[in-house]
Motif scaffolding. Sequence first.
Motif, mmCIF file in Angstrom:
data_model
loop_
_atom_site.group_PDB
_atom_site.id
_atom_site.type_symbol
_atom_site.label_atom_id
_atom_site.label_comp_id
_atom_site.label_asym_id
_atom_site.label_seq_id
_atom_site.Cartn_x
_atom_site.Cartn_y
_atom_site.Cartn_z
ATOM 1 N N PHE A 188 -18.266 3.658 8.825
ATOM 2 C CA PHE A 188 -19.324 4.657 8.825
ATOM 3 C C PHE A 188 -19.639 4.990 7.369
ATOM 4 C CE2 PHE A 188 -17.049 5.163 12.813
ATOM 5 C CZ PHE A 188 -18.081 5.047 13.726
ATOM 6 N N VAL A 189 -20.661 4.366 6.848
ATOM 7 C CA VAL A 189 -21.021 4.527 5.443
ATOM 8 C C VAL A 189 -22.057 5.626 5.345
ATOM 9 C CG1 VAL A 189 -21.903 3.388 3.393
ATOM 10 C CG2 VAL A 189 -20.522 2.104 5.023
ATOM 11 N N THR A 190 -21.681 6.765 4.781
ATOM 12 C CA THR A 190 -22.598 7.904 4.700
ATOM 13 C C THR A 190 -23.146 8.107 3.301
ATOM 14 O OG1 THR A 190 -20.721 9.382 4.332
ATOM 15 C CG2 THR A 190 -21.450 9.078 6.591
ATOM 16 N N GLY A 191 -22.462 7.634 2.281
ATOM 17 C CA GLY A 191 -22.942 7.782 0.910
ATOM 18 C C GLY A 191 -23.563 6.500 0.420
ATOM 19 N N ALA A 192 -24.479 6.602 -0.535
ATOM 20 C CA ALA A 192 -25.137 5.404 -1.038
ATOM 21 C C ALA A 192 -24.143 4.463 -1.702
ATOM 22 C CB ALA A 192 -26.235 5.802 -2.016
ATOM 23 N N ALA A 193 -23.196 4.998 -2.474
ATOM 24 C CA ALA A 193 -22.177 4.180 -3.113
ATOM 25 C C ALA A 193 -20.830 4.491 -2.459
ATOM 26 C CB ALA A 193 -22.136 4.443 -4.612
ATOM 27 N N ALA A 194 -20.784 4.359 -1.142
ATOM 28 C CA ALA A 194 -19.589 4.717 -0.391
ATOM 29 C C ALA A 194 -18.446 3.762 -0.697
ATOM 30 C CB ALA A 194 -19.889 4.704 1.102
ATOM 31 N N ALA A 195 -17.220 4.206 -0.417
ATOM 32 C CA ALA A 195 -16.041 3.410 -0.696
ATOM 33 C C ALA A 195 -15.087 3.490 0.484
ATOM 34 C CB ALA A 195 -15.346 3.909 -1.964
ATOM 35 N N LEU A 196 -14.261 2.485 0.611
ATOM 36 C CA LEU A 196 -13.229 2.428 1.637
ATOM 37 C C LEU A 196 -11.896 2.194 0.958
ATOM 38 C CD1 LEU A 196 -12.467 2.138 4.723
ATOM 39 C CD2 LEU A 196 -12.678 -0.317 4.341
ATOM 40 N N THR A 197 -10.853 2.900 1.367
ATOM 41 C CA THR A 197 -9.514 2.708 0.825
ATOM 42 C C THR A 197 -8.621 2.094 1.890
ATOM 43 O OG1 THR A 197 -9.760 4.588 -0.681
ATOM 44 C CG2 THR A 197 -7.523 3.829 -0.233
ATOM 45 N N LEU A 198 -7.995 0.974 1.573
ATOM 46 C CA LEU A 198 -7.103 0.275 2.485
ATOM 47 C C LEU A 198 -5.698 0.879 2.414
ATOM 48 C CD1 LEU A 198 -8.202 -3.372 1.592
ATOM 49 C CD2 LEU A 198 -9.054 -1.941 3.451
ATOM 50 N N GLY A 199 -4.820 0.380 3.259
ATOM 51 C CA GLY A 199 -3.434 0.793 3.203
ATOM 52 C C GLY A 199 -2.764 0.323 1.922
ATOM 53 N N SER A 200 -1.784 1.058 1.438
ATOM 54 C CA SER A 200 -1.184 0.778 0.132
ATOM 55 C C SER A 200 -0.199 -0.379 0.195
ATOM 56 C CB SER A 200 -0.488 2.022 -0.416
ATOM 57 O OG SER A 200 0.560 2.426 0.441
ATOM 58 N N VAL A 201 -0.004 -1.008 -0.954
ATOM 59 C CA VAL A 201 0.955 -2.095 -1.146
ATOM 60 C C VAL A 201 2.103 -1.561 -1.983
ATOM 61 C CG1 VAL A 201 1.294 -4.411 -2.085
ATOM 62 C CG2 VAL A 201 -0.915 -3.782 -1.077
ATOM 63 N N ARG A 202 3.329 -1.835 -1.556
ATOM 64 C CA ARG A 202 4.500 -1.299 -2.248
ATOM 65 C C ARG A 202 5.361 -2.422 -2.801
ATOM 66 N NH1 ARG A 202 5.234 4.074 -1.286
ATOM 67 N NH2 ARG A 202 3.911 4.974 0.356
ATOM 68 N N PHE A 203 5.973 -2.137 -3.947
ATOM 69 C CA PHE A 203 6.907 -3.059 -4.586
ATOM 70 C C PHE A 203 8.250 -2.367 -4.733
ATOM 71 C CE2 PHE A 203 2.887 -4.917 -5.659
ATOM 72 C CZ PHE A 203 3.126 -6.275 -5.796
ATOM 73 N N ALA A 204 9.298 -3.198 -4.836
ATOM 74 C CA ALA A 204 10.653 -2.652 -4.977
ATOM 75 C C ALA A 204 10.847 -2.060 -6.367
ATOM 76 C CB ALA A 204 11.690 -3.746 -4.733
ATOM 77 N N ALA A 205 11.817 -1.160 -6.472
ATOM 78 C CA ALA A 205 12.124 -0.553 -7.759
ATOM 79 C C ALA A 205 12.694 -1.593 -8.715
ATOM 80 C CB ALA A 205 13.110 0.592 -7.576
ATOM 81 N N ALA A 206 12.602 -1.296 -10.000
ATOM 82 C CA ALA A 206 13.032 -2.254 -11.023
ATOM 83 C C ALA A 206 14.538 -2.246 -11.242
ATOM 84 C CB ALA A 206 12.323 -1.944 -12.335
ATOM 85 N N ALA A 207 15.228 -1.259 -10.729
ATOM 86 C CA ALA A 207 16.655 -1.114 -11.012
ATOM 87 C C ALA A 207 17.414 -2.391 -10.649
ATOM 88 C CB ALA A 207 17.223 0.071 -10.234
ATOM 89 N N GLY A 208 18.271 -2.868 -11.558
ATOM 90 C CA GLY A 208 19.104 -4.038 -11.317
ATOM 91 C C GLY A 208 18.399 -5.361 -11.515
ATOM 92 N N ARG A 209 17.131 -5.369 -11.838
ATOM 93 C CA ARG A 209 16.406 -6.623 -12.002
ATOM 94 C C ARG A 209 16.596 -7.166 -13.431
ATOM 95 N NH1 ARG A 209 12.719 -7.975 -8.099
ATOM 96 N NH2 ARG A 209 12.312 -6.395 -6.512
ATOM 97 N N GLU A 210 16.606 -8.481 -13.529
ATOM 98 C CA GLU A 210 16.710 -9.115 -14.824
ATOM 99 C C GLU A 210 15.387 -9.005 -15.572
ATOM 100 O OE1 GLU A 210 17.923 -13.107 -14.384
ATOM 101 O OE2 GLU A 210 19.903 -12.627 -13.551
ATOM 102 N N GLU A 211 15.487 -9.038 -16.893
ATOM 103 C CA GLU A 211 14.283 -9.044 -17.713
ATOM 104 C C GLU A 211 13.418 -10.244 -17.346
ATOM 105 O OE1 GLU A 211 11.778 -7.682 -20.915
ATOM 106 O OE2 GLU A 211 13.557 -6.758 -20.008
ATOM 107 N N GLY A 212 12.138 -9.991 -17.051
ATOM 108 C CA GLY A 212 11.221 -11.066 -16.698
ATOM 109 C C GLY A 212 11.161 -11.383 -15.221
#
Length: 506
Positions: A15-39
């Motif tokens: 349902f687009v009501t504004g001329a420059a309307a926008a839609l936001t999708l569900g978010s994408v998550r990544f794991a925390a950096a703790a314990g990860r090797e450099e790179g």
Amino acid sequence: MCDDDDHDIARRALFVTGAAAALTLGSVRFAAAAGREEGAQETRTLRGTLPTGSPDFVYLPVEVPSGVREFRAAYTYERPSVPAGTPGNALDIGVFDERGTELGGKGFRGWSGGARGEFFIRADEATPAYVAGPVREGTWHLALGPYTVAPQGLPYEITLTLTYGEPGRAVQPTYPPSRARGRGRAWYRGDCHLHSWYSDGRRTPAEIGALARAAGLDFVNTSEHNTHAGHGHWADVAGDDLLVMLGEEVTTRNGHVLALGTDPGVFVDWRYRARDNRFGRFARQIRRAGGLVVPAHPHATCIGCGWKFGFGEADAVEVWNGPYTPDDEVALADWDAMLVAGVRDGRRAWLPAVGNSDAHRHPDVVGLPQTVVLADDLTREAIQEGIRAGRSYVAESSALSLSFTATGGRGEHAGVGERLEADRDTPVDVRLEITGAPRCTVRFVTDEGLLFTSGPLPETGTGVVEWRTTPSYAAYVRAEVRHEATTPPLPGALAAFTNPVFLGRA
């Protein structure tokens, strides 16, 4: 590689009501950096389909943890065959960081439109058209712009990759100076609409600088589509002989506008349409940042290119864009109609015209056309003042030069963009001196229309054309220099034209 749930919004009701309307999708998550090797890297791949009638912008939130060194995104989409005259699929892309997607906010980190299939951002470097800087923790937003969608829909695939580790050292941008070595009050040649690889062009700033010098230009203005990321990459191009001004081509779905000569590092948002009534806000931002507001190619026929915001906020208008074509002829006629309406309504304000190349890549010619400005010096402010005052003409190359004046009965005179104060019935002599226009004809146009056409100039391209009128007969006079007509009785293509000289008491 991990595949997230399919982000197929074709199954959702839009349902687009504004001329420059926008839609936001569900978010994408990544794991925390703790314990990860450099790179170490982590990747997510998402697939979906945008239906016909999608909003102008679709945002994909990405939850970025701490400890990320690089943000990278790549995307592809299907381009099915469509019937002739039916738009196919075209999908733009950009990104906003953890500061959000608020219109005119601080979160913008880059926009490459449809020019690139992937980009990265790090503290020390970024893909051209994107702003280098730290990848901070928070919710980032990938911005998709379905420019056109085929009847079959627009299936896409996005791959997001985070690289963990210590950030590199941030690089501070170096901007070109706002002054070059000028000649005092003189005529300076420039091209204010150019694209490098910092948006959808294919030339480096250095290549553009070399072409500008070869074209005899004194100044250029950077004008990348919807990004200021290239501002810090022109300092080495500028020199005593070439002033580099910074700006942006604000590319909306209802037309494009040049932010000409803004302060370094200024970003102007483009996410609105004419019916949103937001353009005035961003026109004022351009002027606060020291720039001029110049609608570009107002009658261009590409999708979304025609100018629909009106000219009430404009400081000048780009009447000639690249090689002369029928849409430039329409733009010239429309500009002239604005001049006529202004003098008949008694308005003192008028809108000067400029011309630029809009060069993107070979074989586009930098400096075809070029705006020749009478300015007090070769500085950003002086060039802008000359453009704003209309003390300029447009020529197809540096080989062509004009001198256009009007002289009254007592020897008083006025040049391009000026007013000759004279009584209604005072004889006025209009004079055009020209070089570099072999076999071209000269036309004098007034608020009453085309009133004088010369014979062809000699093969040398040099000549003087004179005409006498009065302020009662011509409220203004402007000159056109045209090539030989290829399809009479249509006029030949422009070789040059001037802004008007106004006649009579203000």
